[in-house]
Motif scaffolding. Sequence first.
Motif, PDB file in Angstrom:
ATOM      1  N   VAL A   1     -61.285  84.798 -40.149  1.00  0.00           N
ATOM      2  CA  VAL A   1     -61.491  83.549 -39.763  1.00  0.00           C
ATOM      3  C   VAL A   1     -60.917  82.932 -39.319  1.00  0.00           C
ATOM      4  O   VAL A   1     -59.225  82.760 -39.202  1.00  0.00           O
ATOM      5  CB  VAL A   1     -60.586  83.239 -41.798  1.00  0.00           C
TER       6      VAL A   1
ATOM      7  N   VAL B   1     -59.717  78.283 -37.875  1.00  0.00           N
ATOM      8  CA  VAL B   1     -59.619  77.818 -39.702  1.00  0.00           C
ATOM      9  C   VAL B   1     -59.374  76.924 -38.409  1.00  0.00           C
ATOM     10  O   VAL B   1     -58.327  77.230 -36.982  1.00  0.00           O
ATOM     11  CB  VAL B   1     -58.525  77.823 -39.842  1.00  0.00           C
TER      12      VAL B   1
ATOM     13  N   TYR C   1     -57.338  75.899 -33.237  1.00  0.00           N
ATOM     14  CA  TYR C   1     -58.164  77.099 -33.457  1.00  0.00           C
ATOM     15  C   TYR C   1     -57.016  78.774 -33.661  1.00  0.00           C
ATOM     16  O   TYR C   1     -56.672  78.642 -33.087  1.00  0.00           O
ATOM     17  CB  TYR C   1     -59.166  77.900 -33.408  1.00  0.00           C
TER      18      TYR C   1
ATOM     19  N   ASN D   1     -60.080  87.421 -47.550  1.00  0.00           N
ATOM     20  CA  ASN D   1     -60.742  86.242 -46.921  1.00  0.00           C
ATOM     21  C   ASN D   1     -61.018  85.596 -48.188  1.00  0.00           C
ATOM     22  O   ASN D   1     -61.325  84.587 -47.949  1.00  0.00           O
ATOM     23  CB  ASN D   1     -62.446  87.054 -46.284  1.00  0.00           C
TER      24      ASN D   1
ATOM     25  N   LEU E   1     -60.228  81.981 -47.835  1.00  0.00           N
ATOM     26  CA  LEU E   1     -61.840  80.718 -48.403  1.00  0.00           C
ATOM     27  C   LEU E   1     -61.820  79.754 -49.026  1.00  0.00           C
ATOM     28  O   LEU E   1     -61.645  78.663 -48.882  1.00  0.00           O
ATOM     29  CB  LEU E   1     -63.202  81.640 -47.978  1.00  0.00           C
TER      30      LEU E   1
ATOM     31  N   LEU F   1     -59.057  77.440 -48.724  1.00  0.00           N
ATOM     32  CA  LEU F   1     -59.318  76.381 -47.128  1.00  0.00           C
ATOM     33  C   LEU F   1     -60.212  75.344 -48.036  1.00  0.00           C
ATOM     34  O   LEU F   1     -59.821  74.073 -48.292  1.00  0.00           O
ATOM     35  CB  LEU F   1     -60.121  76.904 -46.881  1.00  0.00           C
TER      36      LEU F   1
ATOM     37  N   HIS G   1     -63.044  76.080 -41.869  1.00  0.00           N
ATOM     38  CA  HIS G   1     -62.782  77.207 -41.732  1.00  0.00           C
ATOM     39  C   HIS G   1     -64.167  76.744 -40.885  1.00  0.00           C
ATOM     40  O   HIS G   1     -65.094  75.782 -41.083  1.00  0.00           O
ATOM     41  CB  HIS G   1     -63.200  78.556 -42.680  1.00  0.00           C
TER      42      HIS G   1
END
Length: 142
Positions: A71, A73, A111, A119, A123, A126, A133
């Motif tokens: 991932v 971000v 980043y 994951n 996610l 987030l 992401h």
Amino acid sequence: MVKQLSIFVQNRSGKLAAATSVLRDNGVDIRALTIADTPDFGILRILVDDAAKAEQVLVDNSFIVQATDVVVVAVPDEKGGLAALLEPMAECGVNIEYMYSLISRDVKDAYMVFRVTDNAAFLAMLAEKGLKHVTPAELGLK
């Protein structure tokens, strides 16, 4: 999620150059990389513009390669930007296996590339915290 390639390389002179030369000779652009090493070998982790092509040309040239979802971000490029991401990760119990930075052109954010134990939880955290992401397309990756 973004596809990352992990390449096993012996820790000997010229082995890293051989891997990057194979990619160059086949028109693959490396966008981010990190290497973890021991006295005998290293694991080169890369993000490239075409992961499927890179994986195939590396395998065709006798490299051991593993594709992994990571991932990426977007983190505000300011003091405390990374801490503002890591704190809620800790609060929701997302464990980081490893992370590294990715520099992109013409963007105001930094980043960070994350390999985490979960994951889906990452996610979800987030989204809950309003953090972004980054998609492969936003990075110019296939």
